[in-house]
Design a protein around this motif. Structure first.
Motif, PDB file in Angstrom:
ATOM      1  N   LEU A 180      71.309  78.818  84.872  1.00 46.81           N
ATOM      2  CA  LEU A 180      71.496  79.455  86.177  1.00 46.81           C
ATOM      3  C   LEU A 180      70.367  79.108  87.158  1.00 46.81           C
ATOM      4  CD1 LEU A 180      72.615  82.926  84.804  1.00 46.81           C
ATOM      5  CD2 LEU A 180      74.058  81.386  86.134  1.00 46.81           C
ATOM      6  N   ASP A 181      69.477  78.222  86.710  1.00 46.40           N
ATOM      7  CA  ASP A 181      68.334  77.801  87.542  1.00 46.40           C
ATOM      8  C   ASP A 181      67.477  78.999  87.947  1.00 46.40           C
ATOM      9  OD1 ASP A 181      66.751  75.866  88.671  1.00 46.40           O
ATOM     10  OD2 ASP A 181      67.813  75.848  90.584  1.00 46.40           O
ATOM     11  N   GLN A 182      67.239  79.878  86.964  1.00 52.49           N
ATOM     12  CA  GLN A 182      66.446  81.084  87.196  1.00 52.49           C
ATOM     13  C   GLN A 182      65.166  81.035  86.344  1.00 52.49           C
ATOM     14  OE1 GLN A 182      69.215  84.183  86.119  1.00 52.49           O
ATOM     15  NE2 GLN A 182      70.382  84.025  88.029  1.00 52.49           N
ATOM     16  N   ASN A 183      64.421  79.954  86.507  1.00 50.76           N
ATOM     17  CA  ASN A 183      63.242  79.760  85.662  1.00 50.76           C
ATOM     18  C   ASN A 183      62.180  80.838  85.860  1.00 50.76           C
ATOM     19  OD1 ASN A 183      64.649  77.418  85.081  1.00 50.76           O
ATOM     20  ND2 ASN A 183      62.791  76.224  84.801  1.00 50.76           N
ATOM     21  N   GLN A 184      61.928  81.200  87.094  1.00 51.76           N
ATOM     22  CA  GLN A 184      60.907  82.220  87.352  1.00 51.76           C
ATOM     23  C   GLN A 184      61.342  83.576  86.799  1.00 51.76           C
ATOM     24  OE1 GLN A 184      57.902  81.908  88.169  1.00 51.76           O
ATOM     25  NE2 GLN A 184      57.815  79.829  89.000  1.00 51.76           N
ATOM     26  N   GLU A 185      62.642  83.895  86.946  1.00 47.40           N
ATOM     27  CA  GLU A 185      63.167  85.144  86.389  1.00 47.40           C
ATOM     28  C   GLU A 185      63.041  85.141  84.866  1.00 47.40           C
ATOM     29  OE1 GLU A 185      64.583  83.260  88.625  1.00 47.40           O
ATOM     30  OE2 GLU A 185      65.730  84.417  90.121  1.00 47.40           O
ATOM     31  N   ALA A 186      63.274  83.938  84.261  1.00 48.99           N
ATOM     32  CA  ALA A 186      63.143  83.810  82.808  1.00 48.99           C
ATOM     33  C   ALA A 186      61.703  84.045  82.372  1.00 48.99           C
ATOM     34  CB  ALA A 186      63.612  82.426  82.364  1.00 48.99           C
ATOM     35  N   ILE A 187      60.754  83.520  83.141  1.00 47.81           N
ATOM     36  CA  ILE A 187      59.324  83.719  82.828  1.00 47.81           C
ATOM     37  C   ILE A 187      58.986  85.208  82.892  1.00 47.81           C
ATOM     38  CG2 ILE A 187      56.985  83.341  83.729  1.00 47.81           C
ATOM     39  CD1 ILE A 187      57.953  80.475  84.517  1.00 47.81           C
ATOM     40  N   THR A 188      59.492  85.894  83.915  1.00 49.65           N
ATOM     41  CA  THR A 188      59.252  87.344  84.047  1.00 49.65           C
ATOM     42  C   THR A 188      59.842  88.088  82.861  1.00 49.65           C
ATOM     43  OG1 THR A 188      59.306  87.158  86.452  1.00 49.65           O
ATOM     44  CG2 THR A 188      59.643  89.353  85.524  1.00 49.65           C
ATOM     45  N   TYR A 189      61.076  87.715  82.483  1.00 49.37           N
ATOM     46  CA  TYR A 189      61.724  88.387  81.352  1.00 49.37           C
ATOM     47  C   TYR A 189      60.937  88.179  80.055  1.00 49.37           C
ATOM     48  CZ  TYR A 189      64.875  89.491  77.576  1.00 49.37           C
ATOM     49  OH  TYR A 189      65.386  90.008  76.410  1.00 49.37           O
ATOM     50  N   LEU A 190      60.577  86.920  79.786  1.00 49.39           N
ATOM     51  CA  LEU A 190      59.870  86.621  78.531  1.00 49.39           C
ATOM     52  C   LEU A 190      58.494  87.276  78.493  1.00 49.39           C
ATOM     53  CD1 LEU A 190      60.724  82.903  77.710  1.00 49.39           C
ATOM     54  CD2 LEU A 190      61.315  84.918  76.385  1.00 49.39           C
ATOM     55  N   THR A 191      57.840  87.374  79.641  1.00 41.35           N
ATOM     56  CA  THR A 191      56.528  88.035  79.699  1.00 41.35           C
ATOM     57  C   THR A 191      56.659  89.506  79.281  1.00 41.35           C
ATOM     58  OG1 THR A 191      55.835  86.529  81.464  1.00 41.35           O
ATOM     59  CG2 THR A 191      54.539  88.530  81.168  1.00 41.35           C
ATOM     60  N   LYS A 192      57.704  90.170  79.780  1.00 40.76           N
ATOM     61  CA  LYS A 192      57.955  91.564  79.388  1.00 40.76           C
ATOM     62  C   LYS A 192      58.341  91.667  77.918  1.00 40.76           C
ATOM     63  CE  LYS A 192      59.411  93.134  83.988  1.00 40.76           C
ATOM     64  NZ  LYS A 192      60.568  93.533  84.842  1.00 40.76           N
ATOM     65  N   TYR A 193      59.135  90.703  77.460  1.00 41.46           N
ATOM     66  CA  TYR A 193      59.550  90.676  76.052  1.00 41.46           C
ATOM     67  C   TYR A 193      58.323  90.549  75.146  1.00 41.46           C
ATOM     68  CZ  TYR A 193      61.742  88.909  71.756  1.00 41.46           C
ATOM     69  OH  TYR A 193      62.135  88.723  70.450  1.00 41.46           O
ATOM     70  N   ILE A 194      57.397  89.673  75.538  1.00 38.90           N
ATOM     71  CA  ILE A 194      56.188  89.445  74.742  1.00 38.90           C
ATOM     72  C   ILE A 194      55.281  90.672  74.746  1.00 38.90           C
ATOM     73  CG2 ILE A 194      54.023  88.116  74.719  1.00 38.90           C
ATOM     74  CD1 ILE A 194      55.805  85.651  75.492  1.00 38.90           C
ATOM     75  N   ASP A 195      55.274  91.416  75.858  1.00 37.95           N
ATOM     76  CA  ASP A 195      54.483  92.652  75.895  1.00 37.95           C
ATOM     77  C   ASP A 195      54.894  93.604  74.786  1.00 37.95           C
ATOM     78  OD1 ASP A 195      52.971  91.867  78.031  1.00 37.95           O
ATOM     79  OD2 ASP A 195      54.206  92.881  79.544  1.00 37.95           O
ATOM     80  N   LYS A 196      56.194  93.610  74.474  1.00 34.98           N
ATOM     81  CA  LYS A 196      56.698  94.498  73.422  1.00 34.98           C
ATOM     82  C   LYS A 196      56.699  93.826  72.051  1.00 34.98           C
ATOM     83  CE  LYS A 196      59.794  96.940  76.613  1.00 34.98           C
ATOM     84  NZ  LYS A 196      61.208  97.197  76.978  1.00 34.98           N
ATOM     85  N   ASN A 197      56.709  92.514  72.041  1.00 31.95           N
ATOM     86  CA  ASN A 197      56.802  91.779  70.773  1.00 31.95           C
ATOM     87  C   ASN A 197      55.827  90.598  70.819  1.00 31.95           C
ATOM     88  OD1 ASN A 197      57.713  91.059  68.274  1.00 31.95           O
ATOM     89  ND2 ASN A 197      59.623  90.148  68.978  1.00 31.95           N
ATOM     90  N   PRO A 198      54.507  90.890  70.795  1.00 34.23           N
ATOM     91  CA  PRO A 198      53.498  89.845  71.056  1.00 34.23           C
ATOM     92  C   PRO A 198      53.364  88.798  69.956  1.00 34.23           C
ATOM     93  CG  PRO A 198      52.444  91.911  70.452  1.00 34.23           C
ATOM     94  CD  PRO A 198      53.905  92.214  70.604  1.00 34.23           C
ATOM     95  N   TYR A 199      53.965  89.045  68.799  1.00 33.52           N
ATOM     96  CA  TYR A 199      53.804  88.085  67.696  1.00 33.52           C
ATOM     97  C   TYR A 199      55.047  87.216  67.499  1.00 33.52           C
ATOM     98  CZ  TYR A 199      49.650  90.798  66.767  1.00 33.52           C
ATOM     99  OH  TYR A 199      48.431  91.420  66.898  1.00 33.52           O
ATOM    100  N   SER A 200      55.838  87.100  68.549  1.00 36.90           N
ATOM    101  CA  SER A 200      57.011  86.225  68.477  1.00 36.90           C
ATOM    102  C   SER A 200      56.625  84.814  68.925  1.00 36.90           C
ATOM    103  CB  SER A 200      58.136  86.759  69.373  1.00 36.90           C
ATOM    104  OG  SER A 200      59.161  85.779  69.490  1.00 36.90           O
ATOM    105  N   GLU A 201      56.438  83.930  67.956  1.00 32.31           N
ATOM    106  CA  GLU A 201      56.056  82.557  68.303  1.00 32.31           C
ATOM    107  C   GLU A 201      57.165  81.850  69.080  1.00 32.31           C
ATOM    108  OE1 GLU A 201      57.815  82.147  64.122  1.00 32.31           O
ATOM    109  OE2 GLU A 201      56.824  83.649  65.366  1.00 32.31           O
ATOM    110  N   ILE A 202      58.434  82.236  68.807  1.00 30.20           N
ATOM    111  CA  ILE A 202      59.555  81.633  69.534  1.00 30.20           C
ATOM    112  C   ILE A 202      59.471  81.997  71.017  1.00 30.20           C
ATOM    113  CG2 ILE A 202      62.073  81.525  69.736  1.00 30.20           C
ATOM    114  CD1 ILE A 202      60.981  80.291  67.159  1.00 30.20           C
TER     115      ILE A 202
END
Length: 465
Positions: A180-202
């Motif tokens: 969907l060409d939403q790279n910045q939105e994806a970065i925001t989503y993954l940053t929040k995801y990592i805040d809750k799951n910081p040990y996800s290497e994927i």
């Protein structure tokens, strides 16, 4: 490693079943044991054993809904959809709140390309399931089949809200963002995801990829670093990190990361090639050539390896060796316009003009419409005395570059050479209108024409205008 009680029971059941097959003795298994045995054989791709286990299971447990649902799954797998559907309707009459019935109905709809109906069935399954993550994942896949990436993304996000560890859903949600060409939105989503799951290497790896995609190379390296700290054998993260270092011109660090990929797995021709290019950037010419040679040794059919050696020798002005290696690349891919252009320019340096002309002709034939390619080709045709061919080539080039003074000056010169003064003056007039100061092209490329009084007068007259 200590096995759990469940794993021990599972292995025991499997061993007991296979022993039964060898001895032809009929042993008793409960229905859940049979389900696990059948699903094991399905996962292993051993359809015949799965069917044999199912037959024995239904003989022992003819009323087991779980086993009949496994039977439905196998029927769907074999494309026996009508039989599967009939059996599902019978099961629905008995257990209308069993979510697996709706999942299998959705599976049948999906097989028939009725993806909207499949989603409807899965939404019903949500009312009865305890495994929301699995159902949301299936809904996401149906939306992918329908090319509805926005709804697919929402479904995969819901799946991850239920089960943070679902790696396939994580990959899929990133895929949807990227599509969907939403790279910045994806970065925001993954940053929040990592805040809750910081040990996800994927997650860190995907975050690094996204930063790389938007040219935030330092942030990409930071993310890849975290991925490799969590999993120090994460080959993909080391490879991506090396590419990011290259983008930042940190070639020594890039080499270190590429070498780590070779330590983790067999050397790949890609990693060897990149190491060679990094060494060349660092001025380590001997090491660069060593790795380029390793590249083609590892994969003799990798044309990019042969081209790397070609370019290396071109930069060293060793055109004889460059010609040898560009021919190696062309033997693998003889429709690559960039390789033909190299072939042509190398032959030109060696004064092999007929071969150079052939190379430029092939480059254009395979889609190289760059202005310089046309001009190099025409200049060689002129040198070979093939004026008519040179004119036809320039007229073809003018279709791509209708207002290009370098083409017009050459057409003027060539028409003067074949004594067609009317056309020559027309193109000379065009050329001077586009860029008067470039009339030096006539002097440089057509000295015989330049000395003609008529040409000098025409240029002088135009200058006064």
């Amino acid at each position: 490693m200590q096995l759990s009680n469940e794993e021990e029971d599972y292995n025991l059941s499997l061993s007991k079943f296979e022993s039964m097959l060898k001895t032809n003795k009929v042993l008793f298994f409960d229905s859940e044991e049979f389900e696990e045995i059948i699903l094991h054989y399905i996962d292993m791709g051993k359809a015949a054993l799965a069917k044999k286990a199912l037959k024995l299971a239904l003989d022992q447990h003819p009323k087991s809904t779980g086993l009949k649902l496994v039977q439905v799954e196998m029927l769907v797998y074999d494309d026996k959809l009508e039989i599967a559907e009939k059996l599902l309707n019978e099961l629905y009459a008995i257990e209308p709140t069993n979510e697996e019935i709706y999942i299998q109905k959705a599976n049948i709809c999906s097989k028939r390309d009725q993806h909207e109906k499949a989603v409807e069935q899965l939404i019903i399954a949500l009312q009865f399931t305890d495994d929301y993550a699995d159902v949301y994942n299936l809904i996401g896949m149906e939306y992918l089949f329908m090319d509805n990436l926005e709804l697919a993304k929402e479904s995969f996000i819901k799946c991850l809200e239920e089960d943070f560890d679902d790696q396939s859903a994580l990959y899929n949600v990133v895929y949807c963002f990227e599509f969907l060409d939403q790279n910045q939105e994806a970065i925001t989503y993954l940053t929040k995801y990592i805040d809750k799951n910081p040990y996800s290497e994927i997650a860190w790896h995907q975050l690094g990829r996204l930063h790389y995609g938007v040219k935030e190379y330092q942030n990409a390296i930071r993310a890849f670093d975290y991925a490799t700290l969590i999993d120090d054998e994460f080959l993909g993260a080391f490879m991506e990190k090396a590419k990011a270092y290259e983008r930042l011109k940190k070639y020594a660090e890039a080499i270190e990361s590429y070498e780590r990929t070779i330590e983790l797995d067999d050397a790949t021709s890609y990693a060897l090639l990149r190491i060679g290019k990094c060494h060349e950037k660092l001025g380590n010419k001997a090491l660069a050539l060593k790795y380029f040679n390793k590249t083609v040794h590892e994969d003799p059919l990798l044309d990019k390896g042969w081209i790397a050696i070609t370019d290396f020798y071109v930069r060293q002005k060793n055109y004889q060796k460059a010609l040898f290696y560009v021919n190696k690349a062309l033997a693998i891919d003889n429709q690559n316009r960039l390789y033909w252009k190299r072939f042509a320019s190398i032959n030109k340096q060696l004064n092999f003009f007929e071969e150079a002309e052939f190379g430029y002709r092939k480059a254009v034939e395979f889609g190289d419409y760059q202005l310089d390619t046309w001009l190099f080709w025409v200049d060689i045709l002129q040198f070979l005395g093939e004026f008519e061919s040179a004119i036809q080539t320039l007229l073809q080039a003018s279709e791509y570059f209708p207002e290009e003074n370098e083409i017009e000056y050459r057409l003027a010169g060539l028409y003067f050479m074949i004594q067609d003064n009317t056309k020559a003056k027309f193109h000379l007039s065009n050329a001077m209108r586009l860029n008067f100061d470039n009339y030096i092209i006539i002097e440089d490329l057509f000295p015989v024409v330049w000395t003609k009084k008529m040409v000098q007068n025409y240029i002088t007259k135009h200058k006064k205008l």
